[in-house]
Design a protein around this motif. Structure first.
Motif, short mmCIF file in Angstrom:
data_model
loop_
_atom_site.label_atom_id
_atom_site.label_comp_id
_atom_site.label_asym_id
_atom_site.label_seq_id
_atom_site.Cartn_x
_atom_site.Cartn_y
_atom_site.Cartn_z
N PHE A 53 0.83 -1.21 0.00
CA PHE A 53 0.00 0.00 0.00
C PHE A 53 0.86 1.26 0.00
O PHE A 53 0.55 2.25 -0.66
N GLN A 54 1.97 1.20 0.75
CA GLN A 54 2.86 2.36 0.83
C GLN A 54 3.58 2.59 -0.50
O GLN A 54 3.74 3.73 -0.95
N ILE A 55 4.02 1.50 -1.14
CA ILE A 55 4.71 1.63 -2.43
C ILE A 55 3.77 2.21 -3.49
O ILE A 55 4.15 3.09 -4.27
N ASP A 56 2.53 1.71 -3.52
CA ASP A 56 1.56 2.22 -4.50
C ASP A 56 1.11 3.63 -4.17
O ASP A 56 0.56 4.33 -5.04
N GLY A 57 1.30 4.06 -2.92
CA GLY A 57 0.93 5.42 -2.53
C GLY A 57 -0.55 5.66 -2.46
O GLY A 57 -1.01 6.80 -2.64
N ILE A 58 -1.34 4.60 -2.16
CA ILE A 58 -2.79 4.76 -2.16
C ILE A 58 -3.40 4.65 -0.76
O ILE A 58 -4.56 5.03 -0.58
N ALA A 59 -2.64 4.14 0.20
CA ALA A 59 -3.22 3.99 1.55
C ALA A 59 -2.10 3.71 2.55
O ALA A 59 -0.97 3.38 2.18
N GLU A 60 -2.45 3.85 3.84
CA GLU A 60 -1.54 3.53 4.93
C GLU A 60 -2.23 2.56 5.88
O GLU A 60 -3.32 2.86 6.39
N LEU A 61 -1.62 1.38 6.08
CA LEU A 61 -2.21 0.33 6.91
C LEU A 61 -1.66 0.40 8.32
O LEU A 61 -0.45 0.45 8.52
N GLU A 62 -2.59 0.42 9.30
CA GLU A 62 -2.21 0.42 10.70
C GLU A 62 -2.93 -0.72 11.42
O GLU A 62 -4.05 -1.08 11.05
N VAL A 63 -2.28 -1.28 12.46
CA VAL A 63 -2.85 -2.38 13.25
C VAL A 63 -2.86 -1.96 14.71
O VAL A 63 -1.85 -1.45 15.23
N PHE A 64 -4.00 -2.20 15.38
CA PHE A 64 -4.16 -1.81 16.78
C PHE A 64 -4.53 -3.03 17.61
O PHE A 64 -5.37 -3.86 17.18
N ALA A 65 -3.93 -3.16 18.77
CA ALA A 65 -4.32 -4.16 19.77
C ALA A 65 -5.27 -3.51 20.76
O ALA A 65 -5.14 -2.31 21.06
N HIS A 66 -6.23 -4.28 21.26
CA HIS A 66 -7.25 -3.72 22.13
C HIS A 66 -6.64 -3.10 23.38
O HIS A 66 -7.08 -2.04 23.85
N VAL A 67 -5.61 -3.74 23.94
CA VAL A 67 -4.96 -3.24 25.15
C VAL A 67 -3.64 -2.54 24.81
O VAL A 67 -3.35 -1.45 25.30
N GLY A 68 -2.84 -3.14 23.96
CA GLY A 68 -1.52 -2.62 23.67
C GLY A 68 -1.49 -1.39 22.78
O GLY A 68 -0.47 -0.71 22.69
N GLY A 69 -2.59 -1.11 22.10
CA GLY A 69 -2.63 0.06 21.23
C GLY A 69 -2.00 -0.20 19.88
O GLY A 69 -1.91 -1.35 19.42
N LYS A 70 -1.53 0.85 19.23
CA LYS A 70 -0.99 0.74 17.89
C LYS A 70 0.30 -0.07 17.88
O LYS A 70 1.19 0.14 18.70
N LEU A 71 0.38 -1.02 16.94
CA LEU A 71 1.55 -1.88 16.85
C LEU A 71 2.57 -1.29 15.90
O LEU A 71 2.23 -0.69 14.87
N ASN A 72 3.83 -1.49 16.23
CA ASN A 72 4.94 -1.18 15.33
C ASN A 72 5.18 -2.42 14.48
O ASN A 72 5.79 -3.39 14.95
#
Length: 503
Positions: A53-72
């Motif tokens: 998605f980043q290479i195509d430049g059309i979107a940014e994907l994010e993943v969140f854990a219910h307790v831990g929050g945003k994942l790296n």
């Protein structure tokens, strides 16, 4: 490029297993939440999608854990989110010319948004279907066009013709709902669009849409006013959509004829719509017949208009012939005046002969000098009056052209009007040039014959100019420039006054 959107959607839905996906999507974001059944390699696959998605430049994907929050995603492991609910968030990088949807439902919801339906753009939907184009959008599967080319001639606006008291039933524009080209093969995406289009097109045809806050109904105005209650479901079919599409396209395709076509169609619908039948239920049966009758009525109307146009063009042809005839007459008069004035000059010369008259010599010289002056004055009067007449005719033609002959295209107007007049005037001005040379020659000859009078006059005129010789060249040039600028300013002031003067 792969079908990245479809692959990503299948991946997120696969994480739910047999459970229904808890997903949400609009034009800006896609979100899938409450995911628990995590496979071993899901994190690597997620990293791969984020990178694509980043290479195509059309979107940014994010993943969140219910307790831990945003994942790296670069450093996260499955141990970091063990027994946690996971949420995927895909932030879309849409532009004013392009957007995409992962789900058919999100595409359908966007079609209900009036603001979305007024922006021309290319649209991707992560599904397999045959692409299609409307006046407002180019709708394709993944990796389709990223820009939309709108039609050169936009459709007329329905709200100019339909009186909608609900302020919501009649669409602002029909461009999103009219196909360009052949209809595509049936698909889930096209069916979503067709359902939304049929609902919009149905209320672009009645003369009025009314409501009393309890029920809604439409009115067709014609020889009689016919009303029909509105039904919102159970009427949509492929046949109804085709009937509505053909009728709306015929009415709104050309803005200049839209109002006339709209009135003809309503007139026939008011006669043909069955009493007690709801609208738009049954349009596939009644609308095609009314449309055919409206086409015939409009064709007869065009014939009447064409007759009036032919009569107007006949008058134009007659006026053009008169204009050319006047130019020919002016040319003949110019030649006739030449022979007349040369005859006068000849009589003056005859008087100069010894056997012509016993009149004193100095009197004859003055007569010949006066004749030499009258010749160019006569030419200037004749040429000036003809030029002024042509100028007034041109101004009148320019003022009346948009009022009487506005239907004639500019190029055609130049071909049938301006060029014939211009050719006739070229002949006149060429004749005027030749006649002017003859006039000046004759006048110069007469002045040379009457040298006893003209020589002292010329000497006296030169003596008046003698003081100018003492003026330095620089001052003389400055004086000449001042005189030229003064004359130019006076001319521009007069032009500006005439332009601003009320008629």
């Amino acid at each position: 490029m792969t079908d990245l959107g479809h692959e990503f959607l299948q991946f997120t839905r696969g994480l739910y297993g047999t459970s229904p996906p808890l997903e949400y999507e609009d034009i800006n974001v896609y979100r899938a939440g409450a995911i628990r059944s995590i496979s071993v390699d899901w994190l690597d696959t997620t990293r791969s999608f984020a990178e694509k998605f980043q290479i195509d430049g059309i979107a940014e994907l994010e993943v969140f854990a219910h307790v831990g929050g945003k994942l790296n995603l670069a450093s996260a492991t499955t141990d970091d989110i063990e027994n946690e609910e996971i949420t995927f968030r895909l932030e879309k990088k849409i532009t004013t010319d392009w957007c995409f949807f992962l789900t058919d439902k999100a595409f359908t919801n966007a079609l209900e948004d009036e603001a979305f339906c007024t922006v021309p753009r290319a649209i991707w939907v992560a599904s397999s279907f045959e692409h299609f184009t409307t006046g407002m959008w180019t709708i394709s599967s993944w990796n389709g066009p990223r820009n939309h080319k709108p039609p050169t001639d936009p459709f007329e606006l329905p709200r100019k013709l339909v009186r909608d008291q609900t302020h919501e039933m009649t669409t602002r524009t029909v461009d999103p709902w009219l196909l360009r080209g052949e209809p595509p093969k049936p698909s889930s995406v096209f069916d979503c669009w067709r359902t939304a289009a049929a609902k919009r097109l149905a209320y672009a045809l009645p003369s009025e849409v009314r409501t009393d806050n309890v029920k809604k109904w439409v009115i067709f105005k014609g020889p009689k006013s016919t009303s029909a209650d509105i039904v919102t479901s159970g009427w949509d079919s492929q046949e109804a959509f085709v009937a509505l599409l053909q009728a709306v396209e015929w009415v709104y395709a050309k803005a200049s004829d839209a109002e006339t076509k709209f009135q003809f169609l309503n007139s026939h619908l008011s006669l043909n719509w069955p009493s007690g039948k709801s609208w738009p239920s049954g349009v596939e049966d009644v609308l095609p017949l009314s449309l055919a009758s409206a086409r015939d009525s409009f064709a007869f109307h065009i014939q009447d208009v064409a007759k009036d146009a032919l009569k107007t063009l006949g008058d134009l042809r007659k006026g053009l012939q008169e204009e050319v005839a006047k130019t020919q007459a002016a040319t003949r008069d110019l030649v006739s005046s030449l022979w007349r004035d040369l005859g006068i000059a000849g009589i003056a010369l005859v008087l100069k002969l010894p056997s012509g008259t016993q009149m004193p010599q100095h009197v004859l010289d003055w007569i010949i000098t006066a004749t030499a002056i009258v010749l160019p004055v006569s030419l200037c009067v004749t040429g000036g009056t003809n030029w002024r007449f042509n100028r007034l005719t041109d101004v009148s033609r320019i003022e009346w052209k948009p009022k009487l002959y506005g239907f004639v295209e500019p190029m055609e107007w130049n071909r049938i009007v301006e060029k014939p007049i211009s050719r006739g005037r070229h002949v006149y001005y060429l004749t005027l040039l030749l006649v002017a040379i003859l006039y000046l020659t004759a006048s110069a000859f007469l002045l040379s014959v009457a040298s006893a009078v003209t020589s002292p006059l010329l000497a006296q005129a030169l003596s008046l100019l003698a003081p100018l010789k003492s003026i330095p060249p620089a001052k003389g040039a400055a004086l000449a420039i001042v005189i030229v600028f003064t004359i130019a300013a006076m001319w521009l002031t007069r032009r500006k006054y005439k332009a601003t003067r009320p008629n």
